[in-house]
Design a protein around this motif. Structure first.
Motif, PDB file in Angstrom:
ATOM      1  N   HIS A  14       0.857  -1.187   0.000  1.00  0.00           N
ATOM      2  CA  HIS A  14       0.000   0.000   0.000  1.00  0.00           C
ATOM      3  C   HIS A  14       0.897   1.241   0.000  1.00  0.00           C
ATOM      4  O   HIS A  14       1.680   1.440   0.925  1.00  0.00           O
ATOM      5  CB  HIS A  14      -0.932  -0.014   1.215  1.00  0.00           C
TER       6      HIS A  14
ATOM      7  N   GLU B  53       1.588   3.474   3.055  1.00  0.00           N
ATOM      8  CA  GLU B  53       2.146   2.900   4.287  1.00  0.00           C
ATOM      9  C   GLU B  53       3.668   2.959   4.203  1.00  0.00           C
ATOM     10  O   GLU B  53       4.357   1.942   4.129  1.00  0.00           O
ATOM     11  CB  GLU B  53       1.590   1.486   4.481  1.00  0.00           C
TER      12      GLU B  53
ATOM     13  N   HIS C  12       3.121  -4.017   6.278  1.00  0.00           N
ATOM     14  CA  HIS C  12       2.190  -2.908   6.054  1.00  0.00           C
ATOM     15  C   HIS C  12       2.447  -1.837   7.111  1.00  0.00           C
ATOM     16  O   HIS C  12       3.443  -1.908   7.835  1.00  0.00           O
ATOM     17  CB  HIS C  12       0.752  -3.420   6.062  1.00  0.00           C
TER      18      HIS C  12
HETATM   19 ZN   LIG Z   1      -1.831  -2.087   4.148  1.00  0.00          ZN
END
Ligand SMILES: [Zn+2]
Length: 499
Positions: free
Chosen positions: A65, A68, A353
């Motif tokens: 992501h 992040e 993450h």
């Molecule tokens: Zn994530």
């Protein structure tokens, strides 16, 4: 003991840091650059490095992501400290272990976020940056506290009027109604009167006290998200056109943001890849689930309080670039091929993450599959996860005196993300939410949490290597159950191929 420096690392710094770590003459264990595992749609390579040359592989990946950013930062700092043999890594055994690093799975989302952040933070000195991160975190937290308190009021009323089974739906519907609006207790009373079919005066009495106690302000202003305000003036100019990949990135973003579909502040919080696909949601199971929801609800939001839709390509991202047919994003094609090619040499994979301080542990498994085998993959997963978390906790307690546990999360029933899918195929695959501070991208940069996140996870990484050695005899085994004449159970060990 460790070399840790906090920085927002954009494209230029990313490659500069990688080169510095790779060429550092003080490295005790050399960092080797390998062929990239694939490419993003815009042509950014998905880089791959390793330390050590042993048969037991551990893989660390960051940046699935884009927003992040702590995850990419963490991988770089882990690479550096492992190569230097700092702290717990002084006894690292490169003949036994290989640690593979995929620092950034989603370069498009990561570079977009960091370029946007840098465009706002470029003139700040270190002290100002820390202050800026802290303010961001506090604003984020304040908003969350207020939202939670309001949800709590709704829950209390639902319970009182026998609607507790519908709590979740009622909360969702409330925030859908009041998205981008300013509201007071008056609007809340009206909403609850209509939803719970209760006399207005009765709800009025309930709310009067609850609102005073929990909200303390006349209005909740949901027209603005205070923590995103510093990024309200950015635009696509923050992406410099330094090479072809950057030109492609800018073009893709222009397409995504055309007709002012999304506020530009989301550039600094860019979760998806530049085509608008969320790499964790990009799996067939979730694709079907989401399509069912879209049919019913038309627009599906990522969360009722967060205005970004996941039912279309967006900075938050959706499940597939094509809604009529599921397609894996190139970043996921790369990671699936990477693990297939590794065959059985990967003993643990940490898909890093941003925030939450959690480790997703359990593999999806078919509860109806009653095969006659005693499979140790659950045991191995749980053992590795437990040891990882115990080690993180130890560091937190040593440094802060506060028992501040990371949480172990399971998902035994259904696959909701790409990480679940990988866990269903391989032993020892985990999704690690690194920081205990909330508020991506900048929340994890508050002190001393930032240093703790790094150090605690370094130590846990070393601990996993010890644990793998302890468990090694179980990895390639499964046991067939046989009963003898007296009805006693015997397990016969069989070698198996990990799949
Ligand atoms: Zn994530």
């Amino acid at each position: 003991m460790y070399k840790i420096s906090s920085q927002v690392i954009d494209f230029v710094l990313f490659y500069k840091h990688l080169e510095i770590i790779e060429k550092n003459k003080q490295n005790k264990f050399p960092l080797i650059k390998l062929k990239p595992i694939g490419k993003s749609s815009c042509g950014f390579p998905i880089e791959h490095f390793k330390v050590g040359d042993g048969p037991l592989h551990i893989v660390y990946m960051g940046g699935t992501h884009g927003n992040e950013i702590i995850s990419v930062d963490f991988i770089l700092q882990l690479m550096n400290n492992l190569a230097l043999g700092n702290g717990v890594f002084k006894n690292f055994n490169p003949d036994l272990f290989t640690v593979d690093f995929i620092p950034c799975q989603n370069p498009e989302g990561y570079f977009t976020t960091t370029y946007a952040l840098k465009s706002v933070m470029k003139d700040m000195n270190q002290k100002e940056i820390l202050h800026f991160c802290k303010q961001y975190y506090l604003n984020y937290r304040n908003r969350n506290v207020k939202i939670n308190n309001l949800n709590q009021i709704i829950c209390t009323c639902c319970q009182k009027y026998d609607f507790s089974t519908q709590e979740k739906n009622i909360i969702t519907s409330f925030w859908k109604n009041f998205y981008n609006k300013k509201f007071s207790s008056k609007e809340l009373i009206q909403f609850l009167t209509e939803t719970l079919f209760v006399e207005e005066n009765q709800i009025k009495n309930d709310i009067k006290y609850l609102w005073e106690e929990n909200i303390q302000e006349t209005y909740i202003d949901n027209t603005k998200i205070v923590y995103l305000e510093p990024f309200n003036n950015i635009n696509l100019d923050c992406i410099p056109l330094i090479d072809n990949n950057h030109i492609e990135l800018r073009n893709a973003l222009e397409k995504l943001y055309q007709n002012n579909k999304f506020p530009f502040c989301t550039l600094a919080n860019f979760i998806a890849n530049a085509s608008g696909v969320n790499l964790n949601d990009n799996n067939e199971f979730y694709f079907q689930e989401l399509n069912k929801r879209i049919e019913k609800e038309k627009i599906v939001y990522s969360s009722p309080i967060y205005p970004l839709p996941k039912s279309c390509i967006s900075p938050f991202g959706t499940t597939s670039i094509d809604f009529t047919k599921f397609i894996h994003a190139p970043e996921n094609v790369a990671i699936l091929k990477f693990f297939k090619d590794m065959e059985n040499s990967c003993y643990a994979f940490f898909n890093c993450h941003g925030t939450g301080g959690q480790l997703y542990v359990e593999p999806f498994y078919d509860i109806n599959d009653k095969s006659n085998f005693r499979d140790f993959s659950f045991y191995i997963n749980n053992r590795i996860a437990t040891e990882y978390l115990k080690e993180i906790e130890k560091t937190y307690i040593e440094k802060t005196g506060i028992k501040s546990s990371y949480e172990k999360m399971g998902y035994p029933n259904k696959i909701t993300g790409m990480a679940d899918l990988l866990r269903s195929k391989y032993i020892g695959h985990f999704l690690l939410e690194l920081s205990k501070a909330g508020g991506n991208p900048l929340g994890p940069y508050i002190m001393p949490n930032y240093h703790l996140t790094m150090e605690a996870n370094f130590r846990a990484c070393q601990k996993i290597m010890d644990t793998i050695l302890e468990l090694e005899h179980l990895y390639d085994k499964t046991y067939q159950v046989k009963y003898n004449n007296n009805g006693k159970v015997n397990y016969y060990a069989q070698t198996r191929t990990r799949k």
